[in-house]
Write a protein that holds these residues in place. Structure first.
Motif, PDB file in Angstrom:
ATOM      1  N   ALA A  45      20.878   7.327 -28.099  1.00 19.68           N
ATOM      2  CA  ALA A  45      22.245   7.055 -27.652  1.00 19.68           C
ATOM      3  C   ALA A  45      23.020   6.289 -28.714  1.00 19.68           C
ATOM      4  CB  ALA A  45      22.220   6.270 -26.346  1.00 19.68           C
ATOM      5  N   ASN A  46      22.388   5.318 -29.337  1.00 22.27           N
ATOM      6  CA  ASN A  46      23.072   4.501 -30.335  1.00 22.27           C
ATOM      7  C   ASN A  46      23.392   5.280 -31.610  1.00 22.27           C
ATOM      8  OD1 ASN A  46      23.217   2.256 -28.714  1.00 22.27           O
ATOM      9  ND2 ASN A  46      21.345   1.319 -29.524  1.00 22.27           N
ATOM     10  N   ILE A  47      22.570   6.250 -31.948  1.00 21.05           N
ATOM     11  CA  ILE A  47      22.874   7.107 -33.102  1.00 21.05           C
ATOM     12  C   ILE A  47      24.200   7.820 -32.876  1.00 21.05           C
ATOM     13  CG2 ILE A  47      22.179   9.190 -34.333  1.00 21.05           C
ATOM     14  CD1 ILE A  47      19.266   8.308 -33.934  1.00 21.05           C
ATOM     15  N   ILE A  48      24.423   8.247 -31.640  1.00 25.74           N
ATOM     16  CA  ILE A  48      25.679   8.931 -31.311  1.00 25.74           C
ATOM     17  C   ILE A  48      26.831   7.933 -31.216  1.00 25.74           C
ATOM     18  CG2 ILE A  48      26.866  10.333 -29.583  1.00 25.74           C
ATOM     19  CD1 ILE A  48      24.087  11.415 -28.780  1.00 25.74           C
ATOM     20  N   ARG A  49      26.600   6.840 -30.524  1.00 29.54           N
ATOM     21  CA  ARG A  49      27.669   5.864 -30.282  1.00 29.54           C
ATOM     22  C   ARG A  49      28.196   5.240 -31.564  1.00 29.54           C
ATOM     23  NH1 ARG A  49      25.686   1.483 -27.706  1.00 29.54           N
ATOM     24  NH2 ARG A  49      27.754   0.857 -26.997  1.00 29.54           N
ATOM     25  N   PHE A  50      27.281   4.967 -32.496  1.00 30.52           N
ATOM     26  CA  PHE A  50      27.687   4.308 -33.740  1.00 30.52           C
ATOM     27  C   PHE A  50      27.812   5.283 -34.904  1.00 30.52           C
ATOM     28  CE2 PHE A  50      25.612   0.951 -31.189  1.00 30.52           C
ATOM     29  CZ  PHE A  50      26.702   0.102 -31.064  1.00 30.52           C
ATOM     30  N   LEU A  95      21.793  13.910 -38.796  1.00 32.41           N
ATOM     31  CA  LEU A  95      21.180  13.612 -37.497  1.00 32.41           C
ATOM     32  C   LEU A  95      22.242  13.246 -36.473  1.00 32.41           C
ATOM     33  CD1 LEU A  95      18.577  13.276 -35.866  1.00 32.41           C
ATOM     34  CD2 LEU A  95      18.468  10.898 -36.654  1.00 32.41           C
ATOM     35  N   TYR A  96      23.229  12.473 -36.918  1.00 39.94           N
ATOM     36  CA  TYR A  96      24.307  12.075 -36.002  1.00 39.94           C
ATOM     37  C   TYR A  96      25.083  13.280 -35.493  1.00 39.94           C
ATOM     38  CZ  TYR A  96      29.155  10.951 -34.901  1.00 39.94           C
ATOM     39  OH  TYR A  96      30.388  10.908 -34.315  1.00 39.94           O
ATOM     40  N   ARG A  97      25.496  14.152 -36.384  1.00 35.52           N
ATOM     41  CA  ARG A  97      26.271  15.325 -35.982  1.00 35.52           C
ATOM     42  C   ARG A  97      25.455  16.248 -35.083  1.00 35.52           C
ATOM     43  NH1 ARG A  97      28.174  14.406 -41.250  1.00 35.52           N
ATOM     44  NH2 ARG A  97      30.454  14.161 -41.325  1.00 35.52           N
ATOM     45  N   LEU A  98      24.170  16.339 -35.391  1.00 33.65           N
ATOM     46  CA  LEU A  98      23.307  17.178 -34.559  1.00 33.65           C
ATOM     47  C   LEU A  98      23.227  16.636 -33.140  1.00 33.65           C
ATOM     48  CD1 LEU A  98      21.212  19.434 -34.127  1.00 33.65           C
ATOM     49  CD2 LEU A  98      19.468  17.847 -34.994  1.00 33.65           C
ATOM     50  N   MET A  99      22.954  15.335 -33.013  1.00 39.43           N
ATOM     51  CA  MET A  99      22.820  14.744 -31.680  1.00 39.43           C
ATOM     52  C   MET A  99      24.132  14.760 -30.922  1.00 39.43           C
ATOM     53  SD  MET A  99      20.140  11.612 -31.970  1.00 39.43           S
ATOM     54  CE  MET A  99      18.429  11.935 -32.383  1.00 39.43           C
ATOM     55  N   LYS A 100      25.228  14.560 -31.642  1.00 40.69           N
ATOM     56  CA  LYS A 100      26.532  14.589 -30.984  1.00 40.69           C
ATOM     57  C   LYS A 100      26.827  15.968 -30.436  1.00 40.69           C
ATOM     58  CE  LYS A 100      31.414  13.491 -31.659  1.00 40.69           C
ATOM     59  NZ  LYS A 100      32.466  13.098 -32.636  1.00 40.69           N
ATOM     60  N   GLY A 104      26.121   7.379 -36.523  1.00 39.32           N
ATOM     61  CA  GLY A 104      25.166   7.491 -37.612  1.00 39.32           C
ATOM     62  C   GLY A 104      25.122   6.311 -38.553  1.00 39.32           C
ATOM     63  N   LYS A 105      25.844   5.224 -38.268  1.00 38.81           N
ATOM     64  CA  LYS A 105      25.826   4.047 -39.132  1.00 38.81           C
ATOM     65  C   LYS A 105      24.520   3.281 -38.915  1.00 38.81           C
ATOM     66  CE  LYS A 105      29.905   5.148 -40.498  1.00 38.81           C
ATOM     67  NZ  LYS A 105      30.080   5.734 -41.842  1.00 38.81           N
ATOM     68  N   ILE A 106      23.623   3.392 -39.894  1.00 33.40           N
ATOM     69  CA  ILE A 106      22.244   2.928 -39.729  1.00 33.40           C
ATOM     70  C   ILE A 106      22.165   1.454 -39.379  1.00 33.40           C
ATOM     71  CG2 ILE A 106      20.037   2.620 -40.907  1.00 33.40           C
ATOM     72  CD1 ILE A 106      20.614   5.150 -42.453  1.00 33.40           C
ATOM     73  N   LYS A 107      22.933   0.619 -40.060  1.00 37.86           N
ATOM     74  CA  LYS A 107      22.836  -0.821 -39.829  1.00 37.86           C
ATOM     75  C   LYS A 107      23.171  -1.176 -38.388  1.00 37.86           C
ATOM     76  CE  LYS A 107      24.495  -5.318 -41.452  1.00 37.86           C
ATOM     77  NZ  LYS A 107      25.399  -6.021 -42.402  1.00 37.86           N
ATOM     78  N   LYS A 108      24.282  -0.659 -37.895  1.00 39.26           N
ATOM     79  CA  LYS A 108      24.673  -0.951 -36.515  1.00 39.26           C
ATOM     80  C   LYS A 108      23.672  -0.373 -35.530  1.00 39.26           C
ATOM     81  CE  LYS A 108      29.670  -1.588 -36.867  1.00 39.26           C
ATOM     82  NZ  LYS A 108      31.004  -1.086 -36.463  1.00 39.26           N
ATOM     83  N   ILE A 109      23.206   0.828 -35.819  1.00 35.72           N
ATOM     84  CA  ILE A 109      22.231   1.465 -34.921  1.00 35.72           C
ATOM     85  C   ILE A 109      20.987   0.602 -34.781  1.00 35.72           C
ATOM     86  CG2 ILE A 109      20.667   3.433 -34.663  1.00 35.72           C
ATOM     87  CD1 ILE A 109      22.829   5.106 -36.137  1.00 35.72           C
ATOM     88  N   MET A 110      20.441   0.163 -35.899  1.00 38.00           N
ATOM     89  CA  MET A 110      19.189  -0.597 -35.875  1.00 38.00           C
ATOM     90  C   MET A 110      19.376  -1.981 -35.270  1.00 38.00           C
ATOM     91  SD  MET A 110      17.290   1.727 -36.835  1.00 38.00           S
ATOM     92  CE  MET A 110      15.777   0.766 -36.696  1.00 38.00           C
TER      93      MET A 110
END
Length: 761
Positions: free
Chosen positions: A412-417, A500-505, A419-425
């Motif tokens: 969920a966070n990969i989509i919400r943010f 990965l972000y575009r795929l999940m979105k 793909g911004k790795i720092k915020k996601i993690m």
């Protein structure tokens, strides 16, 4: 036209009412005198669920039925857990009055929420979807009735681990504090995950029914929910996915029902491919080739790796819900099925809602409002409390679903943010830390009094044969992998800038959630091939418990994935090969349902003849298997209040020993040896107690016997069939009878009970 529609609606209503009346009549016919207890529990669950709808309706507001079926379980979880918590911290006693008071208090709070919603004109109960709720309730009633009827053909709480499960219930029925005194270790309290049996006792006290009946009713209640809850979840997933599809109205309406029904079937009454291969295909080949046809015993599907072929060094366990429901154990992993399904549903609801709230890239993580939004998500807070509860109902499920929650939150966070790795993690870590901390805090009254049985993590020395893994889990794994490939094929082909972000979105929520469940299930199957949790079972059974608990949950998630994935591929996929594979998977899934028929016939007998129904009374085995002791045991149940220590001969696990403590809930010095070894891991102490019990029953030294009785606080001495069998001529009857008043004596069998006279000591 309007008049015609009204007439049609009226006809449908009459048909539904008639069907309901027929089902009520059928239940009365099949269950006979037990139907009153059955109706009581069904109505209680319905009333509690209805009262909780102001809360459930908000949490499941994206569901067409507003979470009706899940409301029953949420209400039981909330009221039962709150009652336990208040009892565990010694604020209230555990009795029927406090169970009712806490439940009514929760209902009143929900009522005020309902009034608030009415003023705000928000809807917590889907009046316009009453037809869907009707069919869900009908399916639940039918599944609950079917399993209750079957249980009545073999109701005895005797065999496998039923003594323990039933004994826990009786012990808690006697206790006003929790944890209750350990019926098999009188010097301590229950040191095991007793939450499942607790909920059975909570509902028993709340409904003013009897353990002798509700032991069986609780397991059939869970079995009924194990059909209805997957139906509701997968129905909603398929309904969500079909929105916007260019299909006929009948297809759009029919697919969710078919998918939900298949998911309910897959979770609750299907078997695995072991049945298809070893009970169907191989015997057919043997018959056609003139060979002797192999017999099939339904537990074979749960004892395959390490048993066929036999491997002394690596015997494993891989059970699944249908086997549990047939066998009749009321163990931790069985009762927790309904709470596990509740958590899975919450994860889907949360994922569906939160993925749409994409956080702008420029949002700063230093903003207090940002962190408030990330850490005060209602669904995650509720999931935290439920995961904490799992540490008390079935600790393995806490670990498993903490990881499943982590996977869902991460996706969920990969989509919400974006793909911004720092915020996601950072956000994912913060949310998982929050969930773990809350789960740890809510269950402290249990963990502070619990001694762990885990002795670290071990590296697996032995591994399953690959073909055996395929036999057991190949079918759902193939469907899951096919489903994942089909989604990747659909989304990546037209994607210009791949990430990965575009795929999940690009993946719909229902598809993404099915992928999460399927991949988590595959992971749970793979883990025992590499590591296992160490406990007392190291010689030949090292991997058994780890494989058992992990693959049990894998089966449930696989079943949900198949219920959704099969119809998703058939209805939406444009690739013919994916449709063919999903059709083949559906064929074999339906074939595995034959396991249900085979196991029912093997275990329950001729269930199509209602005259064979024995009833739900769980202690009927006393009359047949312990006829010499039954009157004495009944005397204890009727005359002894509280939990005084009643001495009986101890014995091995899964044996007829401890029939007194199991049937009454009264504690004895030492019970099933291996179970107490697992729970306490102190064999020196257990060996000493075992020797002391023998001394009490066989020593002629009155001073020694009196000292031991005083040391262990023994109030009653039971001498019956198992004591005579174990100690034979060494049994010191004369000395034992001189130690106090003989309060019960069966002249025919020789069984007697001595009330120890402590004043003479």
């Amino acid at each position: 036209m309007e008049q015609k529609n009204k007439k049609k609606i009226s006809t449908q209503t009459i048909i539904k009412l008639l069907l309901a009346v027929v089902l009520l009549g059928l239940s009365a016919f099949l269950l006979k005198g037990d139907v009153w207890t059955f109706w009581t529990w069904w109505l209680l669950a319905g009333v509690m669920g209805f009262a909780a709808m102001p809360v459930t309706g908000r949490l499941f507001w994206r569901f067409e039925d507003k979470g009706w079926i899940f409301s029953k379980v949420l209400a039981i979880a909330a009221t039962g857990f709150l009652t336990w918590f208040l009892t565990a911290i010694r604020l209230i006693p555990f009795n029927a009055l406090t169970c009712a008071a806490v439940t009514i208090l929760c209902a009143v709070i929900c009522f005020f929420l309902l009034r608030k919603e009415s003023k705000e004109k928000t809807e917590c109960f889907p009046v316009d979807r009453i037809s869907l709720i009707y069919w869900e309730e009908l399916l639940f009633f039918l599944a609950f009735l079917m399993w209750t009827y079957l249980a009545g053909f073999r109701p005895a709480a005797y065999g496998t681990e039923k003594f323990m499960d039933y004994g826990f219930m009786e012990a808690m029925m006697r206790s006003t504090t929790l944890p209750a005194r350990d019926l098999w270790y009188s010097e301590g309290h229950i040191n095991y995950y007793y939450g499942g049996q607790y909920f059975a006792v909570f509902l028993t006290k709340l409904s003013h029914t009897k353990v002798e009946l509700t032991y069986n009713l609780m397991r059939t209640f869970v079995a009924g929910l194990a059909f209805a809850m997957p139906f509701s979840l997968v129905y909603q997933m398929m309904s969500d996915r079909m929105k916007g599809q260019q299909k006929s109205e009948k297809v759009i309406k029919g697919l969710p029902f078919a998918a939900g029904f298949t998911a309910g079937t897959a979770v609750s009454i299907a078997g695995n491919m072991h049945y298809v291969i070893y009970a169907q295909i191989i015997p057919l080949i043997e018959k056609l080739t003139g060979k002797e046809v192999s017999s099939y015993w339904f537990p074979d599907a749960t004892r395959y790796i390490g048993y066929n072929p036999y491997r002394e060094e690596d015997r494993t366990i891989h059970e699944f819900p249908c086997y549990s429901f047939v066998l009749g154990d009321l163990h931790a992993h069985v009762v927790n099925i309904m709470f596990v399904l509740l958590v899975i549903a919450f994860l889907y609801v949360w994922l569906r809602g939160v993925r749409k709230k994409t956080v702008p890239v420029e949002t700063s993580m230093k903003d207090g409002k940002f962190w408030k939004e990330q850490l005060l998500m209602t669904h995650l807070l509720v999931i935290s409390a439920l995961l904490g509860m799992f540490q008390w109902t079935n600790f393995w499920d806490f670990v498993i679903y903490y990881v499943v929650t982590l996977g869902t939150v991460l996706f969920a966070n990969i989509i919400r943010f974006q793909g911004k790795i720092k915020k996601i993690m950072v956000v994912t870590f913060a949310q998982m830390a929050e969930i773990y901390l809350l789960a740890y805090l809510v269950i402290l009254p249990f963990t502070l009094q619990f001694d762990t049985m885990v002795d670290g993590i071990g590296i697996a020395k032995y591994h399953s044969y690959f073909y055996q893994l395929l036999v057991l889990w190949g079918l759902p794994a193939v469907l899951t992998i096919t489903f994942v490939i089909s989604i990747l094929w659909e989304k990546l082909r037209g994607m210009e800038h791949k990430s990965l972000y575009r795929l999940m979105k690009a993946i719909r929520t229902a598809d993404l959630f099915a992928i999460i469940m399927g991949l988590c299930a595959i992971g749970l199957v793979v883990i025992p091939e590499f590591v296992y949790v160490r406990d007392i079972y190291e010689n030949g059974n090292a991997r058994a418990n780890t494989m058992f608990k992990l693959t049990y949950q894998a089966y449930i998630m696989f079943a949900l994935t198949m219920g959704y994935g099969i119809y998703r591929l058939l209805a939406v996929s444009r690739q013919k090969v994916f449709k063919i594979i999903s059709g083949i998977c559906l064929f074999f899934l339906i074939w595995t349902v034959g396991y249900f028929g085979k196991s029912v016939d093997s275990w329950f007998g001729k269930v199509l003849n209602p005259s064979g129904y024995q009833g739900l009374y769980a202690l009927g085995y006393l009359d047949t298997d312990f006829s010499e002791d039954v009157s004495a045991i009944q005397w204890l149940k009727e005359n002894i209040k509280g939990a005084p220590v009643v001495l009986e001969a101890n014995g091995d696990s899964y044996s007829g020993y401890e029939r007194v403590s199991a049937a009454t809930g009264l504690p004895t010095i030492l019970g099933w040896y291996v179970h107490e070894w697992l729970w306490r891991n102190d064999t020196d102490d257990l060996n000493r107690k075992q020797a002391d019990i023998m001394s009490i029953y066989t020593s002629q030294d009155e001073t020694q016997v009196r000292a031991l009785l005083t040391e262990y606080g023994v109030s009653y001495i039971f001498v019956g069939s198992k004591e005579r069998e174990k100690y034979e001529d060494s049994l010191n009857n004369a000395l034992l009878q001189s130690l106090g008043e003989i309060v019960f004596m069966d002249e025919d069998s020789g069984t007697y009970i001595v009330k120890v006279d402590v004043k003479r000591f």
